[in-house]
Design a protein around this motif. Structure first.
Motif, short mmCIF file in Angstrom:
data_model
loop_
_atom_site.label_atom_id
_atom_site.label_comp_id
_atom_site.label_asym_id
_atom_site.label_seq_id
_atom_site.Cartn_x
_atom_site.Cartn_y
_atom_site.Cartn_z
N GLN A 277 2.30 -7.72 8.85
CA GLN A 277 1.52 -7.15 7.76
C GLN A 277 0.09 -6.88 8.21
N THR B 10 -3.58 -0.95 11.47
CA THR B 10 -3.26 0.43 11.82
C THR B 10 -3.77 1.38 10.75
N ASP B 11 -3.50 1.01 9.49
CA ASP B 11 -3.96 1.86 8.39
C ASP B 11 -5.46 2.06 8.44
N ARG C 32 0.07 -3.80 10.36
CA ARG C 32 0.18 -2.57 9.56
C ARG C 32 -1.16 -2.25 8.92
#
Lengths: 455, 124
Positions: free
Chosen positions: A342, A348-349, A345
């Motif tokens: 998580q 990355t976002d 992610r």
């Protein structure tokens, strides 16, 4: 022409001055005083001995063993000359690293020849002070009485030849020494490079190795010390088991070992705060251990799997306890892994996503997210610590002692495996230094044998 | 897993104003078998949620960043835990279990599952 004083030498001649002078004398026929120089440049003597270091400007160091400088008119080369006693040994000091001694331009050779010959002409020494003065005489004499050589001259020529030969041998030895040092240096550099890239901790120089942070270096040192302590604790466990101590005595040893593990987890908390990437990339461990790396350390459920088969005999309750421990550990590992995913992610976002409204702002947010890594490594270490504690609760004291011994030995073997791996002989690009490589490998294998001596 | 948004206006209008955030925490914690206080952006909170889901538990999650009084509750929780990190924090059967490290420790030492069963969050 001016001959630099540095070019003057006498018997320290690897260039065959003995032979040169002999040649000069023998060719005395056509040598006249005022043209003393000219024929010297055209003796036509093969420059075989000069080929040794043809491209090097030679410099000389006068050794303290006495150099008498008698200058004066003993030279007709027209330059200030250092006169050196015949006893003085001069060392040739090459200015350039040893390279292949093959080709040089011919004119360079001739120039060298000229220089050497000129210095030969102006060479003087205690016993040879007279030689220069004599030389014109000899040449004169030679011109008048062809090839008439007196005993003194012959002896001197012989001496010169001998000195020249000795000097050549000395030079050869020196060159060989330099060559082997160069090879050794290249080897060491390669080893260092290899060790660095494989993250080996070179004891004692942690701070100077590569781009290691100070927090990481400190931890590496503490970990290295912890490993030494680990060896000590393990031998205590071993002796305790073999000595058939009472359970209460053995319990003390086991509890000490557990505290020993508690200590490394404490150290890792500090290290995670200082340099979480050092832990999470496994740069603090050895390559083989890194294969199994999970969140900056060992995976507890894998450790239990390794132990299960070796812990026999277990009571039914113990078996259930161990399997339950393995199961809960797996569940906890899974939860942490998903939490870390998580985080990835989310990171990355932050970095990749859409239009960049404010680059620095995005970076600041990303850094904030990255800081969460520390928490995950801490929780993973917490899990490892709890697993070891639970193991000691499920097992009897003797079983626990054997269990911890097994764990220590297992990781010791993994570390030994890493050592052997890094020092394994490889063919690849080291064709001409292969033989040297093998020697290093053997040397490196030796210390790691210690790991096996305890098994 | 279901998310319960605070609707204090519906439940307790009389006590809605100025109620002690800690009291609120305690009250919310006692209303479900398993209560997790979380922040939607927190990854460790995600981990603890996944842990309980993996166990087959259906925890009640309060995302404090989506709660109007979340900030106060965060502060209260920080004080409760003696920690700079308010979340994640887990209550089982109205009793405080603790942050992630305590939750994991209790799972490893085998006390978590009995607690869950006792609170009625898990059935054999």
């Amino acid at each position: 022409m001016n001959v630099p004083t540095g070019f003057i030498h006498q018997e320290g001649s690897a260039f065959g001055f003995g032979e040169l002078e002999e040649a000069i004398v023998l060719q005395g026929l056509n040598i006249r005083n005022d043209e003393a120089k000219a024929p010297l440049f055209t003796t036509g003597r093969p420059a075989a001995t000069l080929e040794m270091f043809p491209s090097w400007p030679m410099r000389f160091k006068q050794t303290p063993r006495g150099s008498s400088k008698s200058g004066g008119g003993s030279t007709d080369s027209g330059s200030a000359v250092n006169t050196i006693s015949s006893k003085t040994e001069n060392q040739l000091e090459p200015e350039s690293p040893i390279s292949s001694k093959n080709t040089t331009p011919l004119d360079h050779q001739q120039q060298k020849q000229q220089e050497m010959m000129a210095s030969d002409v102006s060479r003087t020494g205690a016993s040879q002070n007279q030689s220069i003065a004599k030389l014109p005489q000899e040449k004169r004499r030679g011109s008048t009485s062809e090839k008439q050589l007196d005993a003194k001259t012959l002896r001197r020529l012989a001496q010169n030849r001998e000195a020249a030969r000795k000097s050549r041998l000395r030079k050869k030895a020196y060159v060989q020494q330099l060559e082997s040092s160069r090879i050794k240096l290249t080897q060491l550099e390669q080893d260092l490079q290899r060790s660095r890239s494989q993250g080996f901790f070179l004891g004692g120089c942690a701070g100077a190795v590569g781009n290691i942070s100070s927090g990481a270096a400190i931890f590496d040192m503490e970990y290295s010390r912890w490993l030494e302590d680990d060896q000590r604790h393990m031998s205590e466990l071993r002796t305790g088991l073999n000595a058939h101590l009472s359970d209460s005595d053995l319990r003390i040893i086991v509890d000490t070992y557990i505290s020993h593990y508690d200590e490394i987890f404490r150290l890792k908390v500090v290290a995670a705060k200082a340099d979480v990437f050092h832990l999470i990339t496994g740069m603090w461990t050895t390559p083989a251990e890194r294969c199994f790396l999970w969140m900056g350390g060992f995976r507890p459920s894998e450790l239990i799997k390794m132990l299960i088969s070796q812990l026999d005999p277990l009571t039914e309750q113990q078996v259930m306890g161990i399997y339950s421990l393995q199961h809960s550990s797996q569940q906890a590992e899974e939860a942490l892994t998903q939490g870390l995913e998580q985080l990835q992610r989310s990171l990355t976002d932050t970095i990749a996503g859409g239009p960049v409204i404010d680059g620095m702002q995005q970076m600041a947010i990303a850094i904030g997210k990255l800081a969460n890594l520390e928490g995950f490594v801490r929780q993973a270490d917490n899990l490892r610590q709890q697993t070891l504690h639970q193991l000691s609760r499920i097992l009897t004291v003797r079983q626990a002692a054997r269990c911890f011994l097994m764990i220590g030995e297992y990781y010791g073997r993994l570390r030994a495996l890493s050592s052997l791996w890094t020092s394994r002989p490889r063919e690849s690009m080291m064709s001409d230094e292969h033989s040297c490589q093998t020697t290093t490998d053997l040397q490196m294998v030796q210390p790691s044998q210690n790991h096996f001596s305890e098994f | 897993m279901h998310y319960q948004v605070d609707s204090w206006g519906y439940y307790m209008p009389a006590r809605s104003m100025g109620s002690d955030p800690m009291e609120r925490v305690a009250k919310l914690a006692s209303e479900s078998a398993v209560v997790i206080f979380s922040l939607s952006s927190c990854c460790m909170c995600h981990a603890v949620k996944r842990l309980f889901c993996g166990l087959g538990v259906n925890p009640t999650v309060y995302e404090l960043d989506q709660d109007p009084r979340g900030k106060d509750m965060e502060t209260a929780l920080m004080r409760l835990l003696g920690n700079s990190q308010a979340v994640p924090v887990v209550f089982i059967g109205g009793k405080l279990i603790g942050a992630m490290d305590r939750v994991m420790a209790s799972h490893i030492n085998g006390t978590l599952v009995p607690l869950l069963k006792e609170a009625g969050a898990l059935w054999l």
